[in-house]
Design a protein around this motif. Structure first.
Motif, PDB file in Angstrom:
ATOM      1  N   LEU A 366       0.843  -1.194   0.000  1.00  0.00           N
ATOM      2  CA  LEU A 366       0.000   0.000   0.000  1.00  0.00           C
ATOM      3  C   LEU A 366       0.878   1.243   0.000  1.00  0.00           C
ATOM      4  O   LEU A 366       1.955   1.264   0.598  1.00  0.00           O
ATOM      5  N   ASP A 367       0.413   2.295  -0.673  1.00  0.00           N
ATOM      6  CA  ASP A 367       1.199   3.525  -0.777  1.00  0.00           C
ATOM      7  C   ASP A 367       0.972   4.466   0.397  1.00  0.00           C
ATOM      8  O   ASP A 367       1.840   5.274   0.718  1.00  0.00           O
ATOM      9  N   ALA A 368      -0.201   4.388   1.001  1.00  0.00           N
ATOM     10  CA  ALA A 368      -0.506   5.231   2.160  1.00  0.00           C
ATOM     11  C   ALA A 368      -1.556   4.526   3.005  1.00  0.00           C
ATOM     12  O   ALA A 368      -2.440   3.855   2.470  1.00  0.00           O
ATOM     13  N   VAL A 369      -1.450   4.676   4.301  1.00  0.00           N
ATOM     14  CA  VAL A 369      -2.386   4.051   5.239  1.00  0.00           C
ATOM     15  C   VAL A 369      -2.895   5.130   6.193  1.00  0.00           C
ATOM     16  O   VAL A 369      -2.108   5.853   6.819  1.00  0.00           O
ATOM     17  N   ILE A 370      -4.231   5.239   6.285  1.00  0.00           N
ATOM     18  CA  ILE A 370      -4.865   6.203   7.181  1.00  0.00           C
ATOM     19  C   ILE A 370      -5.679   5.416   8.198  1.00  0.00           C
ATOM     20  O   ILE A 370      -6.566   4.644   7.826  1.00  0.00           O
ATOM     21  N   ALA A 400       1.953  10.866   3.455  1.00  0.00           N
ATOM     22  CA  ALA A 400       2.481   9.697   2.739  1.00  0.00           C
ATOM     23  C   ALA A 400       1.944   9.643   1.316  1.00  0.00           C
ATOM     24  O   ALA A 400       2.672   9.280   0.377  1.00  0.00           O
ATOM     25  N   LEU A 401       0.676  10.024   1.116  1.00  0.00           N
ATOM     26  CA  LEU A 401       0.101  10.012  -0.234  1.00  0.00           C
ATOM     27  C   LEU A 401       0.747  11.063  -1.117  1.00  0.00           C
ATOM     28  O   LEU A 401       1.051  10.805  -2.293  1.00  0.00           O
ATOM     29  N   THR A 402       0.999  12.262  -0.572  1.00  0.00           N
ATOM     30  CA  THR A 402       1.659  13.295  -1.368  1.00  0.00           C
ATOM     31  C   THR A 402       3.070  12.866  -1.768  1.00  0.00           C
ATOM     32  O   THR A 402       3.528  13.144  -2.881  1.00  0.00           O
ATOM     33  N   GLN A 403       3.762  12.173  -0.864  1.00  0.00           N
ATOM     34  CA  GLN A 403       5.102  11.682  -1.202  1.00  0.00           C
ATOM     35  C   GLN A 403       5.031  10.609  -2.281  1.00  0.00           C
ATOM     36  O   GLN A 403       5.885  10.554  -3.167  1.00  0.00           O
ATOM     37  N   ALA A 404       4.002   9.754  -2.221  1.00  0.00           N
ATOM     38  CA  ALA A 404       3.837   8.733  -3.263  1.00  0.00           C
ATOM     39  C   ALA A 404       3.539   9.367  -4.609  1.00  0.00           C
ATOM     40  O   ALA A 404       3.940   8.855  -5.663  1.00  0.00           O
ATOM     41  N   LEU A 405       2.857  10.510  -4.606  1.00  0.00           N
ATOM     42  CA  LEU A 405       2.570  11.233  -5.843  1.00  0.00           C
ATOM     43  C   LEU A 405       3.799  11.958  -6.387  1.00  0.00           C
ATOM     44  O   LEU A 405       3.790  12.431  -7.516  1.00  0.00           O
ATOM     45  N   PHE A 411      10.007  11.778  -7.190  1.00  0.00           N
ATOM     46  CA  PHE A 411       9.226  11.319  -8.331  1.00  0.00           C
ATOM     47  C   PHE A 411       9.528   9.877  -8.699  1.00  0.00           C
ATOM     48  O   PHE A 411       8.896   9.315  -9.574  1.00  0.00           O
ATOM     49  N   ASN A 412      10.508   9.260  -8.069  1.00  0.00           N
ATOM     50  CA  ASN A 412      10.832   7.861  -8.351  1.00  0.00           C
ATOM     51  C   ASN A 412      10.341   6.963  -7.228  1.00  0.00           C
ATOM     52  O   ASN A 412      11.084   6.178  -6.667  1.00  0.00           O
ATOM     53  N   HIS A 413       9.084   7.157  -6.880  1.00  0.00           N
ATOM     54  CA  HIS A 413       8.515   6.357  -5.803  1.00  0.00           C
ATOM     55  C   HIS A 413       8.601   4.884  -6.158  1.00  0.00           C
ATOM     56  O   HIS A 413       8.150   4.462  -7.220  1.00  0.00           O
ATOM     57  N   PRO A 414       9.210   4.038  -5.318  1.00  0.00           N
ATOM     58  CA  PRO A 414       9.451   2.655  -5.691  1.00  0.00           C
ATOM     59  C   PRO A 414       8.183   1.867  -5.959  1.00  0.00           C
ATOM     60  O   PRO A 414       8.207   0.930  -6.745  1.00  0.00           O
ATOM     61  N   GLN A 415       7.059   2.253  -5.358  1.00  0.00           N
ATOM     62  CA  GLN A 415       5.858   1.471  -5.558  1.00  0.00           C
ATOM     63  C   GLN A 415       5.209   1.732  -6.913  1.00  0.00           C
ATOM     64  O   GLN A 415       4.235   1.080  -7.278  1.00  0.00           O
ATOM     65  N   LEU A 416       5.720   2.706  -7.698  1.00  0.00           N
ATOM     66  CA  LEU A 416       5.183   2.949  -9.019  1.00  0.00           C
ATOM     67  C   LEU A 416       5.803   2.037 -10.060  1.00  0.00           C
ATOM     68  O   LEU A 416       5.329   1.975 -11.189  1.00  0.00           O
TER      69      LEU A 416
END
Length: 430
Positions: A366-370, A400-405, A411-416
């Protein structure tokens, strides 16, 4: 649906425009000054199965008045010779004894700059290399066609020929959808937009894509507008002045466009008009955050197709996990990120699935957990304020979501990078 008429009648257009030969090659010469408005696409296939497959895959990627017709190659030549050639032409070489010569005949009737796609009965690597490398055909597929093959080889070409969808100029459009109703996608969208605008100082548009049942205006305690509805009804009205009149200000850098139409009002879905609207907003804002909801209306699908990044919000339930495979299967534009981002909202809710279980079943992190924070989130939503303003786990999830974006640097988020491969989920898996 495929056109009921097997082919268009060229007789009414033949006198208005006549083709001018320019050599036996599909490599285009510089086009003369345009004397007509070119259509986006026209296709021809010899058999009904191919027509059905092509239409099914291409339907949401070409204008509604562009068609795939049931016609052989020679009939297609007659039609193309009597009309302005569309930007993309798809022909069927089946039944031609000399398909190379057939392509040379096609070169005499297509207009300069036309992109040619071809299908046929020849299963030969050398033939493929000749028509693609030497004859100027953009892509060739042998029959029998399947939806997967058409999507893999033809869709990138069709999407690339839509410059307004492919344009990288302007701000980024992020579309958030819910894996099911009630997961909190609207809450995440509102707080994400506010964080980007107020904390990261980026000019941001927050748009409610659920025109009939959206909740953003109510949650933020602002008036509704008919801005998006007016644009959909009359796409030619799109301009910066209209946008400025239809938005509500929530600070110097955050503007909101949210409507509330009657349930009986159905949003017109003109792809060209919607793309013009999106491009007008992207030219004005750094970010466009769109809440498309969970119902996946035709309008929502168009927003998701045109977005540079999709975000799927799910809650810790089996229903959300089961719906993920369908959501991942939705086609996206060629300018879109490799996979959607995943946000788990209401994590730790009583009776909910664990984060590790969800990641195991989805096969991706998951990219972000709330966390589940009903009192905090409910209190802010009820009074038209934003939960991200209060420091704590909710704000950390939005961060966390903004960092994933990739906002602000990474911009090289590993989960992309990895492609998602959904795994089956059984009803008794808990």
């Amino acid at each position: 649906m495929p056109n009921d008429d097997p082919v268009p009648d060229p007789s009414g257009q033949a006198e208005a425009w006549q083709p001018e030969p320019y050599g036996n090659s599909l490599h285009p010469r510089p086009a003369p000054a345009a004397m007509f408005q070119r259509d986006k696409f026209i296709g021809f296939a010899c058999d009904a199965d191919s027509v059905r497959v092509l239409h099914t895959v291409l339907a949401e990627h070409i204008p509604n008045d562009n068609q795939v017709h049931l016609a052989d190659f020679r009939h297609a030549l007659t039609i193309l010779a009597a009309m302005p050639t569309p930007e993309i032409v798809l022909v069927d070489l089946s039944g031609e004894e000399q398909p190379i010569n057939a392509l040379m005949d096609l070169a005499d009737v297509v207009d300069a700059g036309t992109v040619v796609l071809a299908i046929g009965e020849v299963h030969n690597v050398n033939f493929y290399r000749i028509v693609v490398k030497n004859m100027g055909v953009k892509e060739y597929l042998p029959k029998r066609l399947t939806e997967d093959l058409v999507a893999e080889h033809f869709l990138p070409v069709v999407d690339q020929l839509a410059p307004r969808q492919m344009s990288t100029r302007g701000g980024r459009m992020v579309a958030l959808c819910g894996a099911r109703g009630g997961v909190g996608a609207s809450c995440v969208a509102a707080n994400l937009a506010a964080y980007i605008a107020n904390e990261l100082h980026r000019h941001t548009m927050l748009l409610d894509g659920e025109i009939n049942t959206g909740t953003l205006a109510l949650d933020l305690n602002i008036p509704t507008s008919r801005g998006l509805s007016s644009v959909l009804e009359a796409p030619q009205r799109v301009d910066q002045l209209l946008i400025e009149r239809c938005v509500q200000d929530l600070g110097d850098r955050l503007h909101v466009m949210a409507g509330m139409e009657a349930l009986t009002w159905e949003a017109p879905c003109n792809p060209e008009g919607l793309v013009a609207f999106v491009q007008a907003i992207r030219a004005r804002y750094n970010f466009m955050i769109v809440d498309v909801g969970a119902r996946l209306t035709p309008l929502a699908r168009q927003f998701m197709f045109n977005a540079q990044q999709r975000v799927i919000v799910l809650d810790p339930t089996l229903i959300s996990i089961r719906n993920m495979e369908k959501l991942y299967g939705l086609q996206g534009g060629s300018g879109q990120a490799s996979r959607p981002l995943l946000v788990l909202n209401k994590a730790g809710a009583p009776g909910g699935l664990t984060q590790s279980f969800i990641e195991d079943k989805l096969g991706v992190a998951l990219d972000a957990v709330i966390p589940d924070l009903p009192r905090i989130v409910g209190r802010h939503s009820g009074f038209g304020t934003l939960a991200m303003r209060q420091r704590g786990p909710f704000r950390q999830g939005i961060l966390a979501l903004t960092q994933a974006l990739g906002v602000g640097g990474n911009f090289n988020h590993p989960q992309l990078l990895p492609q998602f491969q959904p795994q089956p989920v059984h009803a008794d898996a808990r």
